[in-house]
Structures are given as C-alpha cells and as structure tokens.
Design an enzyme around this catalytic site. Structure first.
Site, mmCIF file in Angstrom:
data_model
loop_
_atom_site.group_PDB
_atom_site.id
_atom_site.type_symbol
_atom_site.label_atom_id
_atom_site.label_comp_id
_atom_site.label_asym_id
_atom_site.label_seq_id
_atom_site.Cartn_x
_atom_site.Cartn_y
_atom_site.Cartn_z
ATOM 1 N N LYS A 10 0.843 -1.192 0.000
ATOM 2 C CA LYS A 10 0.000 0.000 0.000
ATOM 3 C C LYS A 10 0.879 1.243 0.000
ATOM 4 C CE LYS A 10 -0.588 1.942 3.606
ATOM 5 N NZ LYS A 10 0.065 3.139 4.272
ATOM 6 N N ALA A 101 7.065 -1.981 9.653
ATOM 7 C CA ALA A 101 6.994 -0.602 10.163
ATOM 8 C C ALA A 101 7.548 0.356 9.123
ATOM 9 C CB ALA A 101 7.756 -0.471 11.484
ATOM 10 N N GLY A 103 5.317 1.993 6.507
ATOM 11 C CA GLY A 103 4.370 2.890 5.866
ATOM 12 C C GLY A 103 3.757 2.360 4.588
ATOM 13 N N ASP A 141 -6.097 0.476 8.162
ATOM 14 C CA ASP A 141 -5.770 0.262 6.753
ATOM 15 C C ASP A 141 -6.273 -1.069 6.209
ATOM 16 O OD1 ASP A 141 -4.489 2.683 6.676
ATOM 17 O OD2 ASP A 141 -2.457 1.865 6.690
#
Length: 279
Positions: A10, A101, A103, A141
């Site tokens: 993503k 971790a 993003g 998310d």
C-alpha cells in the site's frame, strides 16, 4: 488444496491529517494506491492449524495469536459460522517480502490478502463492503488492503469512498526504504497539529500531485535518512516522489518503465527497493 494470494504493498499518494477527535485519534483524508507486488501468503488445508513466517523480513515477527493473519482467521471463522460455512484447519505460510513498520501496509496488507483468500475459497461471499465492516477493528488500513484498489479514505482511514477514475492505473512506481523501521505512534506525536486543509479534488493524478503527506516532516525529525531517500528519488526526475504513510518508505512515479528501471539502478544498494506498477 493449496491457495496463494499477494499482499499488495500500500502507498499513500497523499495523506492529509485533519482535526484531532475526542478519542485522541486524528481525522485523515488519504489517497490509497497499491503496487502489484508485496508479501505472499500460501494456505493449504491440513489436519491442524499452523503458521510459518519466512522471507527477508520474517525474522523476529510473531507467529502467535497477536499476528494479524491469525486474528483474521479467527474473525473470518466466526463470520463463516454465522453464514453456515466452515473454514477447515489450515497450514499458512507468509513470505515476508516487505519491510516492517515501513508505511506500506505491512500487517494490514497481509490481513487484507488473508481475508480475500478465505472469502474466495471458503465463504464465497464476495461482498467487499461487508468484509471491510466486519474486520475494520483489526486496523485502520485493513479495509483498504482488502480492496487493494485506489480509493479515498476518510475518518480513521477505513471509511472508503466509492471507486475513483484512476488515471494513474498502470503507472510505473519505485518504492525505496532505508531499512530503518519507523513506528506510526511517534510520528503522529511529532506532528505539529496544524490542519493544512483537505485533500484536493480532481482526478487521482491531480489529487496526488497537488496533495501532500503531513507526516513527512515529523518523520524526517525521527529518521533523517528519509531526506536522503527523497533526494535520491527526486534526482531521477519522477512525476512525483513522496513518503508513504508514516514512513520510512518513499515512492516515485514515472512516465515509463524504462525511466523507473534506470532510476532503480541509481539507488544505493544498501537500501531496499521494489519496482512495479500501480494496480
């Protein structure tokens, strides 16, 4: 039987942090997009449940009940039972190709892939809206990662707008991470709290180019290497280079595959990279 599913990386083409809510969280307006590569999940029916993690970024990850993949399995088994369906014991393998971790979805992408796979092969539901609503408690998310298509997210991020006309679909994209994990909490804490306005209107391309990532500046204070990554990407003359999510992964979009591949060759070898296209 064996099934496979990709947990697509993503990226946030833009991420605007708005007002602080009474519950302490912040309202977000974000433009999600997804790359055509990521982690890989393999599932086989078995006599008992098992979960194995491998891959470059698998070391140190928990394969216990706190892992989102197993949390998804529990939630989806309950959803299946409510519908008179059954998810049998499964042997699950997660090949962790994406940094943690970073993003770019991480555990949420894995959760989304697991939900898609279980629904396709055991529930046969096909209602993405119902799946998003049933699993949003697993993470902000996760809903976007179930769909894994370009969408606008609002609220805490899981409230998704209808499909948008995606004039960036198929665009060449390069992801770069300096191999430094960066947790979301400290980045939000370092944000200055200034609401700089809403996500721009227009096409996906227009919103991305006119938008911003409000977490980029606070992330830079915690991980200055992000600045080096962005400088390297911007030197390759992309359409757009920006940090994704709370970092430290950055992305660049290019007009052609050839430009992207030439840019990838210029990136320092100690950094992690992933090249692909936007879905």
């Amino acid at each position: 039987m064996q099934f496979r599913e990709t947990a697509y990386a993503k990226i946030n083409l833009a991420l605007h942090v708005r007002r602080r809510r009474d519950d302490g969280y912040h309202e977000l307006e974000t433009l999600f997009a997804f790359v055509d590569g990521g982690d890989e999940l393999t599932v086989e029916t078995a006599d008992t449940d098992s979960f194995y993690i491998c891959g470059e970024f698998g070391d140190g990850l928990s394969n216990g009940s706190d892992n989102l993949v197993l949390q998804v399995l529990a939630v989806m088994r309950q959803l299946a039972a409510d519908k008179g369906a059954l998810i049998p014991p499964l042997s699950i393998t997660l090949e962790k190709r994406l940094p943690v971790a970073a993003g770019i979805g991480g555990g949420s992408a894995d959760a989304g892939a697991m939900i898609r796979m279980l629904d396709a092969h055991f529930l046969h539901n096909g209602n993405q809206g119902e799946l998003v609503a049933a699993t949003h408690s697993l993470g902000a998310d996760v809903g976007a990662c179930i769909i894994s298509e370009t969408r606008i997210g609002t609220g805490l991020g899981w409230e998704l707008a209808e499909p948008v006309t995606n004039d960036l679909q198929g665009a060449a994209v390069l992801l770069v991470n300096p191999r430094i994990p960066l947790s979301t909490g400290p980045v939000f804490k370092a944000w200055d709290g200034v609401d700089r306005g809403p996500l721009p209107e227009g096409s996906v391309r227009e919103a991305a180019l006119s938008g911003r990532n409000d977490l980029e500046t606070p992330a830079l204070t915690l991980c200055p290497e992000i600045g080096s990554v962005l400088a390297s990407l911007r030197a390759t003359q992309p359409i757009l280079a920006r940090m994704s999510g709370s970092g430290a992964t950055c992305f660049a979009l290019y007009e052609t595959i050839e430009q992207r591949d030439a840019a990838q060759r210029e990136i320092p070898g100690m950094w992690w990279t992933l090249s692909g296209r936007l879905r």
